[in-house]
Design a protein around this motif. Structure first.
Motif, PDB file in Angstrom:
ATOM      1  N   TYR A   3       0.866  -1.169   0.000  1.00  0.00           N
ATOM      2  CA  TYR A   3       0.000   0.000   0.000  1.00  0.00           C
ATOM      3  C   TYR A   3       0.907   1.224   0.000  1.00  0.00           C
ATOM      4  O   TYR A   3       1.839   1.312   0.800  1.00  0.00           O
ATOM      5  CB  TYR A   3      -0.895   0.035   1.241  1.00  0.00           C
ATOM      6  CG  TYR A   3      -2.121  -0.826   1.135  1.00  0.00           C
ATOM      7  CD1 TYR A   3      -3.263  -0.360   0.490  1.00  0.00           C
ATOM      8  CD2 TYR A   3      -2.160  -2.098   1.683  1.00  0.00           C
ATOM      9  CE1 TYR A   3      -4.401  -1.133   0.390  1.00  0.00           C
ATOM     10  CE2 TYR A   3      -3.298  -2.885   1.598  1.00  0.00           C
ATOM     11  CZ  TYR A   3      -4.405  -2.391   0.948  1.00  0.00           C
ATOM     12  OH  TYR A   3      -5.535  -3.167   0.843  1.00  0.00           O
ATOM     13  N   LYS A   4       0.623   2.155  -0.907  1.00  0.00           N
ATOM     14  CA  LYS A   4       1.392   3.396  -0.980  1.00  0.00           C
ATOM     15  C   LYS A   4       0.420   4.534  -0.703  1.00  0.00           C
ATOM     16  O   LYS A   4      -0.413   4.883  -1.532  1.00  0.00           O
ATOM     17  CB  LYS A   4       2.025   3.553  -2.356  1.00  0.00           C
ATOM     18  CG  LYS A   4       2.959   4.743  -2.459  1.00  0.00           C
ATOM     19  CD  LYS A   4       3.670   4.722  -3.804  1.00  0.00           C
ATOM     20  CE  LYS A   4       4.715   5.804  -3.885  1.00  0.00           C
ATOM     21  NZ  LYS A   4       5.426   5.760  -5.164  1.00  0.00           N
ATOM     22  N   PHE A   5       0.522   5.095   0.510  1.00  0.00           N
ATOM     23  CA  PHE A   5      -0.333   6.205   0.915  1.00  0.00           C
ATOM     24  C   PHE A   5       0.323   7.506   0.469  1.00  0.00           C
ATOM     25  O   PHE A   5       1.523   7.696   0.642  1.00  0.00           O
ATOM     26  CB  PHE A   5      -0.531   6.194   2.428  1.00  0.00           C
ATOM     27  CG  PHE A   5      -1.232   4.959   2.929  1.00  0.00           C
ATOM     28  CD1 PHE A   5      -2.612   4.855   2.868  1.00  0.00           C
ATOM     29  CD2 PHE A   5      -0.511   3.901   3.442  1.00  0.00           C
ATOM     30  CE1 PHE A   5      -3.260   3.721   3.313  1.00  0.00           C
ATOM     31  CE2 PHE A   5      -1.148   2.756   3.897  1.00  0.00           C
ATOM     32  CZ  PHE A   5      -2.531   2.663   3.833  1.00  0.00           C
ATOM     33  N   LYS A   6      -0.498   8.392  -0.101  1.00  0.00           N
ATOM     34  CA  LYS A   6       0.008   9.657  -0.631  1.00  0.00           C
ATOM     35  C   LYS A   6      -0.813  10.818  -0.091  1.00  0.00           C
ATOM     36  O   LYS A   6      -2.021  10.704   0.103  1.00  0.00           O
ATOM     37  CB  LYS A   6      -0.079   9.678  -2.155  1.00  0.00           C
ATOM     38  CG  LYS A   6       0.768   8.655  -2.839  1.00  0.00           C
ATOM     39  CD  LYS A   6       0.607   8.759  -4.344  1.00  0.00           C
ATOM     40  CE  LYS A   6       1.625   7.872  -5.013  1.00  0.00           C
ATOM     41  NZ  LYS A   6       2.122   8.442  -6.243  1.00  0.00           N
ATOM     42  N   SER A   7      -0.130  11.916   0.121  1.00  0.00           N
ATOM     43  CA  SER A   7      -0.768  13.168   0.512  1.00  0.00           C
ATOM     44  C   SER A   7       0.106  14.301   0.000  1.00  0.00           C
ATOM     45  O   SER A   7       1.331  14.177  -0.048  1.00  0.00           O
ATOM     46  CB  SER A   7      -0.889  13.256   2.034  1.00  0.00           C
ATOM     47  OG  SER A   7      -1.321  14.546   2.416  1.00  0.00           O
ATOM     48  N   ARG A   8      -0.528  15.390  -0.347  1.00  0.00           N
ATOM     49  CA  ARG A   8       0.257  16.551  -0.805  1.00  0.00           C
ATOM     50  C   ARG A   8       0.912  17.274   0.365  1.00  0.00           C
ATOM     51  O   ARG A   8       1.713  18.177   0.162  1.00  0.00           O
ATOM     52  CB  ARG A   8      -0.642  17.512  -1.579  1.00  0.00           C
ATOM     53  CG  ARG A   8      -1.068  16.915  -2.902  1.00  0.00           C
ATOM     54  CD  ARG A   8      -1.838  17.890  -3.726  1.00  0.00           C
ATOM     55  NE  ARG A   8      -2.196  17.263  -5.008  1.00  0.00           N
ATOM     56  CZ  ARG A   8      -2.814  17.874  -5.948  1.00  0.00           C
ATOM     57  NH1 ARG A   8      -3.169  19.143  -5.806  1.00  0.00           N
ATOM     58  NH2 ARG A   8      -3.094  17.240  -7.061  1.00  0.00           N
ATOM     59  N   ALA A   9       0.586  16.851   1.598  1.00  0.00           N
ATOM     60  CA  ALA A   9       1.159  17.490   2.782  1.00  0.00           C
ATOM     61  C   ALA A   9       2.386  16.755   3.314  1.00  0.00           C
ATOM     62  O   ALA A   9       3.118  17.294   4.130  1.00  0.00           O
ATOM     63  CB  ALA A   9       0.100  17.572   3.888  1.00  0.00           C
ATOM     64  N   LEU A 103      -1.773  11.533   8.629  1.00  0.00           N
ATOM     65  CA  LEU A 103      -3.147  12.039   8.719  1.00  0.00           C
ATOM     66  C   LEU A 103      -3.201  13.394   9.414  1.00  0.00           C
ATOM     67  O   LEU A 103      -3.898  14.301   8.956  1.00  0.00           O
ATOM     68  CB  LEU A 103      -4.032  11.024   9.449  1.00  0.00           C
ATOM     69  CG  LEU A 103      -4.307   9.713   8.716  1.00  0.00           C
ATOM     70  CD1 LEU A 103      -5.019   8.729   9.638  1.00  0.00           C
ATOM     71  CD2 LEU A 103      -5.121   9.955   7.456  1.00  0.00           C
ATOM     72  N   ARG A 104      -2.470  13.547  10.498  1.00  0.00           N
ATOM     73  CA  ARG A 104      -2.464  14.831  11.227  1.00  0.00           C
ATOM     74  C   ARG A 104      -1.918  15.965  10.362  1.00  0.00           C
ATOM     75  O   ARG A 104      -2.487  17.052  10.315  1.00  0.00           O
ATOM     76  CB  ARG A 104      -1.627  14.711  12.495  1.00  0.00           C
ATOM     77  CG  ARG A 104      -2.316  13.980  13.608  1.00  0.00           C
ATOM     78  CD  ARG A 104      -1.492  14.027  14.880  1.00  0.00           C
ATOM     79  NE  ARG A 104      -2.200  13.341  15.945  1.00  0.00           N
ATOM     80  CZ  ARG A 104      -1.639  12.560  16.834  1.00  0.00           C
ATOM     81  NH1 ARG A 104      -0.325  12.365  16.816  1.00  0.00           N
ATOM     82  NH2 ARG A 104      -2.354  11.978  17.758  1.00  0.00           N
ATOM     83  N   ARG A 105      -0.817  15.702   9.702  1.00  0.00           N
ATOM     84  CA  ARG A 105      -0.212  16.737   8.864  1.00  0.00           C
ATOM     85  C   ARG A 105      -1.112  17.072   7.674  1.00  0.00           C
ATOM     86  O   ARG A 105      -1.217  18.227   7.269  1.00  0.00           O
ATOM     87  CB  ARG A 105       1.176  16.307   8.428  1.00  0.00           C
ATOM     88  CG  ARG A 105       2.138  16.269   9.625  1.00  0.00           C
ATOM     89  CD  ARG A 105       3.467  15.646   9.338  1.00  0.00           C
ATOM     90  NE  ARG A 105       4.176  16.327   8.271  1.00  0.00           N
ATOM     91  CZ  ARG A 105       5.257  15.840   7.686  1.00  0.00           C
ATOM     92  NH1 ARG A 105       5.753  14.679   8.062  1.00  0.00           N
ATOM     93  NH2 ARG A 105       5.843  16.497   6.727  1.00  0.00           N
ATOM     94  N   SER A 106      -1.767  16.058   7.131  1.00  0.00           N
ATOM     95  CA  SER A 106      -2.687  16.282   6.015  1.00  0.00           C
ATOM     96  C   SER A 106      -3.895  17.084   6.468  1.00  0.00           C
ATOM     97  O   SER A 106      -4.356  17.984   5.751  1.00  0.00           O
ATOM     98  CB  SER A 106      -3.135  14.944   5.428  1.00  0.00           C
ATOM     99  OG  SER A 106      -2.034  14.248   4.900  1.00  0.00           O
ATOM    100  N   ALA A 107      -4.418  16.783   7.641  1.00  0.00           N
ATOM    101  CA  ALA A 107      -5.567  17.530   8.176  1.00  0.00           C
ATOM    102  C   ALA A 107      -5.200  18.979   8.430  1.00  0.00           C
ATOM    103  O   ALA A 107      -5.996  19.890   8.152  1.00  0.00           O
ATOM    104  CB  ALA A 107      -6.069  16.883   9.466  1.00  0.00           C
ATOM    105  N   ASP A 112      -6.182  15.654   1.273  1.00  0.00           N
ATOM    106  CA  ASP A 112      -6.682  14.276   1.313  1.00  0.00           C
ATOM    107  C   ASP A 112      -5.506  13.297   1.351  1.00  0.00           C
ATOM    108  O   ASP A 112      -4.394  13.629   0.969  1.00  0.00           O
ATOM    109  CB  ASP A 112      -7.527  13.978   0.101  1.00  0.00           C
ATOM    110  CG  ASP A 112      -8.728  14.905  -0.040  1.00  0.00           C
ATOM    111  OD1 ASP A 112      -9.196  15.444   0.977  1.00  0.00           O
ATOM    112  OD2 ASP A 112      -9.215  15.093  -1.169  1.00  0.00           O
ATOM    113  N   VAL A 113      -5.818  12.061   1.798  1.00  0.00           N
ATOM    114  CA  VAL A 113      -4.839  10.975   1.760  1.00  0.00           C
ATOM    115  C   VAL A 113      -5.407   9.918   0.813  1.00  0.00           C
ATOM    116  O   VAL A 113      -6.551   9.515   0.939  1.00  0.00           O
ATOM    117  CB  VAL A 113      -4.611  10.369   3.156  1.00  0.00           C
ATOM    118  CG1 VAL A 113      -3.692   9.163   3.088  1.00  0.00           C
ATOM    119  CG2 VAL A 113      -4.028  11.423   4.100  1.00  0.00           C
TER     120      VAL A 113
END
Length: 115
Positions: A3-9, A103-107, A112-113
């Motif tokens: 699984y590769k989770f991605k976020s712009r944050a 998740l915290r940094r993205s929020a 989105d993640v």
């Protein structure tokens, strides 16, 4: 599979399939190979992960309490197996920590993640 989770944050987060699937199940997402946690869903996802970590730690404490009063293994006897006995193994809080941080940094940035 990974699984590769991605976020712009944040930077990408890569997990082995069983670990990623476990975390996605905890946050209420299916086992789909692709998905999204929108920014509005992130606080609930963090709360679910923290509750699961707390539940695992409580269950581990409950298992260790009876072992504390047990006599040590005698010669020729085997010590009890498992994480509660030896403290070995990767715990949920260790696997979830990088994902919770993502998740915290993205929020915080309203991102989105995806995976």
């Amino acid at each position: 599979m990974l699984y590769k989770f991605k976020s712009r944050a944040t930077a990408d987060l890569i997990m082995l399939e069983p670990n990623g699937r476990q975390l996605l199940k905890i946050v209420g997402k299916g086992e789909e190979p692709h998905g999204i946690i929108i920014a509005a869903q992130i606080p609930a996802a963090i709360e679910a992960l923290q509750a699961a970590v707390a539940a695992e730690e409580a269950a581990e404490r409950d298992l260790q309490e009876p072992l504390q009063g047990a006599p040590a293994a005698q010669d020729g006897e085997e010590a009890p197996d498992g994480p509660a006995a030896g403290g070995e193994g990767v715990r949920l809080h260790q696997r979830a920590a990088p994902f919770i941080d993502m998740l915290r940094r993205s929020a915080a940035e309203g991102k989105d993640v995806t995976w």
